[in-house]
Design a protein around this motif. Structure first.
Motif, mmCIF file in Angstrom:
data_model
loop_
_atom_site.group_PDB
_atom_site.id
_atom_site.type_symbol
_atom_site.label_atom_id
_atom_site.label_comp_id
_atom_site.label_asym_id
_atom_site.label_seq_id
_atom_site.Cartn_x
_atom_site.Cartn_y
_atom_site.Cartn_z
ATOM 1 N N UNK A 473 9.882 -22.556 -6.740
ATOM 2 C CA UNK A 473 8.631 -23.317 -6.692
ATOM 3 C C UNK A 473 8.252 -23.652 -5.253
ATOM 4 N N UNK A 474 9.209 -24.121 -4.469
ATOM 5 C CA UNK A 474 8.938 -24.465 -3.066
ATOM 6 C C UNK A 474 8.450 -23.241 -2.300
ATOM 7 N N UNK A 475 9.115 -22.108 -2.480
ATOM 8 C CA UNK A 475 8.736 -20.878 -1.772
ATOM 9 C C UNK A 475 7.295 -20.495 -2.102
ATOM 10 N N UNK A 476 6.965 -20.506 -3.405
ATOM 11 C CA UNK A 476 5.606 -20.106 -3.781
ATOM 12 C C UNK A 476 4.575 -21.110 -3.303
ATOM 13 N N UNK A 477 4.877 -22.389 -3.394
ATOM 14 C CA UNK A 477 3.914 -23.383 -2.916
ATOM 15 C C UNK A 477 3.624 -23.217 -1.425
ATOM 16 N N UNK A 478 4.652 -22.947 -0.647
ATOM 17 C CA UNK A 478 4.453 -22.749 0.790
ATOM 18 C C UNK A 478 3.648 -21.487 1.063
ATOM 19 N N UNK A 479 4.008 -20.403 0.387
ATOM 20 C CA UNK A 479 3.298 -19.139 0.599
ATOM 21 C C UNK A 479 1.834 -19.269 0.194
ATOM 22 N N UNK A 480 1.576 -19.869 -0.961
ATOM 23 C CA UNK A 480 0.203 -19.976 -1.448
ATOM 24 C C UNK A 480 -0.644 -20.871 -0.545
ATOM 25 N N UNK A 481 -0.029 -21.895 0.038
ATOM 26 C CA UNK A 481 -0.779 -22.736 0.980
ATOM 27 C C UNK A 481 -1.231 -21.931 2.183
#
Length: 595
Positions: A473-481
């Protein structure tokens, strides 16, 4: 200090627009800010965090709207025609950014600006006309009260080749989930941006610029673009499913895995597949597809129903104002989808607020007599909502305020005030965590764990387990931001990844970027958004899900018996983020990210 080096990708210029005093002023944007936040969602978060005081009501004149392009906007990079808008949300009370496709962004950035900052309240209805040298404050009195389609047609007829972003009656009447619509049908959908436009008496923004940003290394850029296009075309999701069937292609696999629910997430969707499949829609109602600016996928759909040409539908509309309300006929779904766009309403929040109201009615908790599966009732209530008339006055407040008004918050399917999208978080543990920790409320676009849990992109993980979901979740949230700040469409993320983004960003801007830089920029943005919300008293207390998701197992289908094991994941999530037990970024994390 403004950059002394030539800028590529960015213009390094923004305009501050004071609609109350009908003044505008251009300013140079510090290169350090561009390198740390890129643009789009990132610049919106940065600007609002540093320039808004705590506790401002979203409808107060002091609330600010940030319109933002990104460093890749209107370059040859695929899907680089997206646009971002940020403000304080009247639905959640926190920071909201909304990302939209269509064809507005190239005209906005073509005006030789990266960002526009809108402040104050106009004395009379106004639309803004932005070109390469100035901002004009045009009278919109004759447009006030008109719907989105009428407004778009009038402004296109008047200004010719231009981009139009406008609100409908819902925005004028301060419906808390009113949208801003681009091209007459593409939406800045979530969080009530349209209501903030309406509070400032801004009916529309029209952009007519034609200047492309300079690209540092055109040859290298085109080589990377060619590689990206090959991957997008070869990928089974971007090259086949989305291109051939649109976003409705999502329905088939979600149905088979038992990820979809109906009737306010009370019952699993176990019937209706034949009526709702993407193939059935294309067999009966598909007219043609369309694409946003510079998009090779073309996921948009145009329908032909009983001789009428109408836009859509999208998968999220199929859910929210379709089977969620017990409506299974595509003819009704398309018509309701278009009605929401015409009035300027977010289909997700509208549909889930209606399902909350219907369940409250069925339980005898409100006096209104409402029922499932009645498209005519739904259309009437949607219109009343846009006008704040009758029961629409309560519906216009969103599901949380509606349910609280009768003392039964548990019937509101929302996070931080924003209504849930289609994916039932009980059937996908990672999506449950993503919803709960999303900075803007329940959202499938902050992190799309459905990709790994259902679609197997890049690899499939067990959707029923809570282990390891915090890190994903953290990885995707950072990438999507970061992707929302470049700005690109997340759909191409099925085929491309951060290495492509760093390489093409470096080629376009001439500044050095690595994939690690992309991820760090995304992490910085996510933390700034969190800090904005914490300042507004939206902290870890609100990182939760509706009681139904945590305590009521899905009653049938492939996901029978599942609930969301949120608190098995949340502590690990905070630790990975560098936040304390209240969900507040620690001082060391803030210093590490140079916020």
């Amino acid at each position: 200090m403004a950059s002394q080096m030539p800028l590529y990708g960015w213009f390094g210029r923004a305009v501050e627009i004071d609609v109350e005093n009908r003044k505008f002023e251009y300013y140079e944007v510090d290169e350090d800010v561009l390198l740390k936040y890129l643009g789009g969602r990132g610049y919106g978060a940065y600007y609002l965090y540093h320039n808004m005081r705590r506790g401002i009501d979203p409808f107060d004149p002091e609330n600010i709207i940030v319109l933002a392009s990104g460093p890749l906007t209107n370059t040859p990079v695929p899907t680089s025609g997206r646009f971002s808008a940020s403000t304080k949300s009247p639905l959640t009370g926190g920071l909201i950014d909304s990302n939209c496709g269509g064809h507005f962004a190239p005209f906005f950035k073509g005006s030789r600006i990266d960002f526009a900052i809108i402040k104050g309240v106009a004395e009379t209805p106004t639309y803004l006309l932005i070109d390469e040298a100035k901002v004009e404050f045009r009278d919109a009195s004759q447009l006030w009260g008109k719907d989105v389609h009428e407004t778009y047609a009038a402004l296109k007829n008047k200004h010719g080749r231009c981009g139009v972003s406008c609100i409908g009656p819902a925005g004028e009447n301060l419906v808390r989930f009113a949208s801003v619509i681009i091209d007459g049908h593409r939406a800045h959908g979530r969080g009530g941006l349209g209501a903030v436009f309406g509070s400032k008496k801004i009916k529309a923004v029209v952009a007519i610029g034609n200047t492309r940003p300079a690209v540092k290394d055109q040859h290298k850029t085109l080589i990377i673009v060619k590689d990206m296009l090959k991957l997008i075309d070869a990928n089974p999701i971007t090259g086949k499913a989305l291109s051939l069937l649109g976003t409705l292609s999502t329905f088939n696999i979600m149905y088979r895995y038992g990820v979809l629910s109906t009737r306010n997430f009370k019952d699993p969707l176990v019937d209706g597949f034949e009526e709702l499949s993407a193939e059935k829609y294309h067999e009966l109602y598909f007219h043609r597809k369309f694409a946003c600016h510079n998009c090779p996928v073309g996921c948009g759909r145009v329908s032909k129903i009983d001789g009428r040409i109408m836009m859509g539908p999208e998968f999220e509309s199929q859910f929210a104002i379709g089977f969620n309300l017990g409506i299974y006929d595509y003819r009704d779904i398309v018509e309701i989808h278009n009605l929401c766009n015409q009035l300027g309403l977010d289909t997700i929040s509208m549909g889930v607020t209606l399902s909350c109201a219907i369940e409250l009615s069925q339980e005898g908790l409100i006096k209104e007599s409402l029922r499932w599966g009645d498209p005519e009732l739904v259309k009437r209530l949607i219109y009343e909502t846009s006008q704040r008339a009758g029961f629409g006055e309560l519906l216009a407040e969103g599901s949380l305020r509606l349910a609280k008004s009768v003392g039964h918050e548990e019937y509101a399917m929302q996070v931080k005030g924003m209504e849930l999208p289609a994916y039932d978080p009980r059937a996908s543990q990672g999506m449950g965590l993503a919803y709960a920790t999303s900075n803007r409320g329940a959202c499938h676009l902050r992190a799309y764990l459905i990709g790994v849990e259902i679609l197997g992109v890049p690899k499939r993980v067990d959707r029923t387990l809570s282990a390891f979901k915090a890190g994903l979740c953290v990885i995707q949230q950072n990438l999507y931001a970061a992707v929302d700040s470049l700005i690109l469409c997340k759909f191409i993320g099925y085929a491309t990844h951060e290495e492509h983004y760093s390489r093409v960003l470096e080629a376009v801007t001439g500044r050095s970027f690595t994939s690690e830089d992309i991820m760090e920029i995304g992490e910085r943005i996510y933390n700034v958004e969190r800090l904005f919300n914490v300042r507004e008293d939206i902290d870890g207390r609100y990182d939760t899900l509706p009681k139904r998701m945590l305590e009521e197992p899905i009653s049938g289908g492939p996901s029978q018996g599942y609930t969301t094991k949120l608190y098995d994941m949340l502590h690990e999530y905070y630790e990975l983020r560098g936040w304390d037990s209240n969900g507040v970024p620690r001082r060391g994390k803030i210093e590490e990210l140079k916020i």
